[in-house]
Design a protein around this motif. Structure first.
Motif, PDB file in Angstrom:
ATOM      1  N   PRO A   1       0.803  -1.226   0.000  1.00 35.65           N
ATOM      2  CA  PRO A   1       0.000   0.000   0.000  1.00 35.65           C
ATOM      3  C   PRO A   1       0.838   1.278   0.000  1.00 35.65           C
ATOM      4  O   PRO A   1       1.868   1.371   0.667  1.00 35.65           O
ATOM      5  N   GLN A   2       0.359   2.242  -0.765  1.00 36.72           N
ATOM      6  CA  GLN A   2       0.917   3.589  -0.782  1.00 36.72           C
ATOM      7  C   GLN A   2      -0.263   4.548  -0.784  1.00 36.72           C
ATOM      8  O   GLN A   2      -1.003   4.612  -1.746  1.00 36.72           O
ATOM      9  N   MET A   3      -0.464   5.242   0.330  1.00 38.44           N
ATOM     10  CA  MET A   3      -1.628   6.112   0.521  1.00 38.44           C
ATOM     11  C   MET A   3      -2.920   5.355   0.214  1.00 38.44           C
ATOM     12  O   MET A   3      -3.805   5.831  -0.484  1.00 38.44           O
ATOM     13  N   GLY A   4      -2.999   4.140   0.749  1.00 40.20           N
ATOM     14  CA  GLY A   4      -4.204   3.337   0.642  1.00 40.20           C
ATOM     15  C   GLY A   4      -4.377   2.582  -0.654  1.00 40.20           C
ATOM     16  O   GLY A   4      -5.296   1.770  -0.765  1.00 40.20           O
ATOM     17  N   VAL A   5      -3.505   2.818  -1.635  1.00 38.67           N
ATOM     18  CA  VAL A   5      -3.622   2.165  -2.935  1.00 38.67           C
ATOM     19  C   VAL A   5      -2.537   1.092  -3.050  1.00 38.67           C
ATOM     20  O   VAL A   5      -1.371   1.350  -2.736  1.00 38.67           O
ATOM     21  N   MET A   6      -2.903  -0.083  -3.523  1.00 32.38           N
ATOM     22  CA  MET A   6      -1.947  -1.186  -3.631  1.00 32.38           C
ATOM     23  C   MET A   6      -1.169  -1.080  -4.941  1.00 32.38           C
ATOM     24  O   MET A   6      -1.215  -1.953  -5.811  1.00 32.38           O
ATOM     25  N   ASN A   7      -0.408   0.010  -5.083  1.00 32.74           N
ATOM     26  CA  ASN A   7       0.304   0.247  -6.337  1.00 32.74           C
ATOM     27  C   ASN A   7       1.819   0.281  -6.169  1.00 32.74           C
ATOM     28  O   ASN A   7       2.537   0.693  -7.079  1.00 32.74           O
ATOM     29  N   ARG A   8       2.323  -0.135  -5.024  1.00 31.16           N
ATOM     30  CA  ARG A   8       3.763  -0.212  -4.819  1.00 31.16           C
ATOM     31  C   ARG A   8       4.214  -1.670  -4.971  1.00 31.16           C
ATOM     32  O   ARG A   8       3.530  -2.583  -4.493  1.00 31.16           O
TER      33      ARG A   8
END
Length: 296
Positions: free
Chosen positions: A252-259
């Protein structure tokens, strides 16, 4: 301990649970999670990690439910509790079905975060649900059985906004001694306009816990992609990675699983734990988990 923290969140947020299961040379880890970005868009996911690779399954928020006062998480037809789990996952490259039963969990006697557990503004929080427990049952992975007769399990959890900018994590329950397990984490921690590098570690040795942590005065002498060295008073804890086979995971990166991060679910690590120079533990395990995320 609160097992689900996100019921009243209205900003970027994630919460996930890490369930690791081992039997002989077989390892499978499940990571159910819920995540919400800064715009309020929400979703859930389950990541499956084996020695062969990692796979992600996506779900709408409506498929997710969790309890606050007990470990009980459901995503679609998949259920995770303190008594075990049941899986019914099917995707283009992976199908996992079956159920596992857990013996009594082994929680820590007090929060691994120590006094930092009281701070509401941390970027990422960590909890240990069970340092080790027995696992029985059977899973079918792409039709191939993975049977657990005298397996061992481990459960932890993370919640907050983002994983740390740089961090190290390792865990092992596969020791030749009963009631023995280890977890350690080192991370870059932003706080109130500044930052520091902190650590938490628990060495559970034949039923007795030894805790090393920044809030107890621990000093990090080394950490990086090949291991770590922590000293706290008369104690020293070292982990040396001898071989690893990392797989790609989403974080997670700021709530988004884009890392993208990379974890070895079963690799070879030598752990050494000393008290006043005398080794209490010196063991090389081919069934350790290790993850190092370099600075972003």
């Amino acid at each position: 301990m609160t097992y689900y923290h996100g019921t009243k969140k209205d900003s970027a947020y994630f919460e996930g649970w890490y369930l690791k299961h081992q039997q002989g040379n077989d390892t499978i880890a499940l990571i159910p999670a819920v995540h919400m970005d800064g715009k309020g868009d929400t979703s859930a996911s389950i990541q499956v990690v084996t020695q062969q690779g990692a796979h992600a399954f996506r779900f709408p928020l409506s498929a997710f439910s969790a309890q606050e006062n007990t470990f009980d998480v459901s995503i679609g037809n998949n259920h995770f509790t303190h008594e075990g789990l049941s899986l019914n996952l099917s995707g283009p490259s992976l199908t996992v079905t079956g159920s596992l039963q857990y013996g009594p969990l082994c929680p820590l006697s007090w929060d691994i975060m120590g006094p930092f557990a009281l701070l509401p503004f941390l970027q990422c929080n960590h909890g240990v649900i069970s340092m080790g427990h027995t696992v029985r049952g059977k899973l079918l992975i792409n039709g191939k059985p993975m049977a657990f007769t005298r397996g061992v399990g481990y459960i932890e959890t993370d919640w907050g906004r983002s994983f740390p900018r740089e961090y190290l994590w390792t865990q092992c329950s596969h020791f030749p001694f009963r009631r023995t397990g280890l977890m350690a984490s080192i991370a870059h921690i932003p706080m109130l306009g500044t930052s520091f590098t902190g650590c938490i570690a628990s060495v559970f040795l034949m039923g007795r816990e030894y805790r090393l942590a920044s809030y107890l005065g621990a000093h990090i002498l080394y950490w990086g992609p090949n291991g770590f060295h922590i000293r706290q008073g008369k104690y020293q804890l070292m982990g040396s990675v001898l071989s690893q086979r990392p797989h790609r995971l989403s974080a997670p990166q700021m709530g988004v699983m884009n890392r993208t991060v990379y974890e070895s679910p079963a690799c070879t690590v030598r752990y050494r734990f000393y008290r006043e120079g005398i080794p209490l533990l010196d063991f090389t395990s081919p069934h350790a988990s290790f993850e190092y995320a370099p600075p972003r």
